[in-house]
Design a protein around this motif. Structure first.
Motif, short mmCIF file in Angstrom:
data_model
loop_
_atom_site.label_atom_id
_atom_site.label_comp_id
_atom_site.label_asym_id
_atom_site.label_seq_id
_atom_site.Cartn_x
_atom_site.Cartn_y
_atom_site.Cartn_z
N ALA A 244 29.25 40.12 50.44
CA ALA A 244 29.47 40.84 49.18
C ALA A 244 28.64 42.12 49.11
CB ALA A 244 29.16 39.94 48.00
N ALA A 245 27.39 42.06 49.53
CA ALA A 245 26.54 43.25 49.49
C ALA A 245 27.03 44.31 50.47
CB ALA A 245 25.08 42.89 49.77
N ASN A 246 27.46 43.89 51.66
CA ASN A 246 27.99 44.85 52.63
C ASN A 246 29.23 45.54 52.09
OD1 ASN A 246 26.10 44.58 54.64
ND2 ASN A 246 27.18 42.91 55.63
N ALA A 247 30.11 44.79 51.47
CA ALA A 247 31.31 45.39 50.89
C ALA A 247 30.94 46.40 49.81
CB ALA A 247 32.22 44.30 50.32
N ALA A 248 29.93 46.07 49.02
CA ALA A 248 29.49 46.97 47.96
C ALA A 248 28.84 48.23 48.53
CB ALA A 248 28.52 46.26 47.02
#
Length: 88
Positions: free
Chosen positions: A45-49
């Motif tokens: 999720a953080a990578n996508a963000a």
């Protein structure tokens, strides 16, 4: 801050701050561009963000599972990076 112009883009080391109160790019901290995202570091999720915060044209080259990453910013210049690294 370290940055290298290569293949029509700019390679930049970043420091990811997951679970931040707001999404923000910059300033530079310890030689890396700080990228704060509200997403948690769970299931990518953080990578996508981070990718969303840096824009679709950027690609993560190293650090896919860590907070320290190297990104390629297509069409970017060092001058643009310097402006981002000093923003708050």
């Amino acid at each position: 801050m370290e940055a290298a112009e290569r293949d029509g883009g700019l390679l930049v080391d970043i420091q990811v701050v997951p679970r931040a109160s707001r999404t923000a790019v910059g300033p530079a901290v310890g030689g890396r561009l700080r990228v704060a995202v509200t997403a948690p570091p769970v299931d990518g999720a953080a990578n996508a963000a981070v990718i969303e915060a840096l824009a679709e044209a950027f690609a993560v080259l190293r650090g896919e599972r860590g907070r320290r990453k190297t990104v390629r910013i297509a069409g970017a210049t060092r001058a643009a990076l310097e402006r981002l690294s000093q923003s708050r």
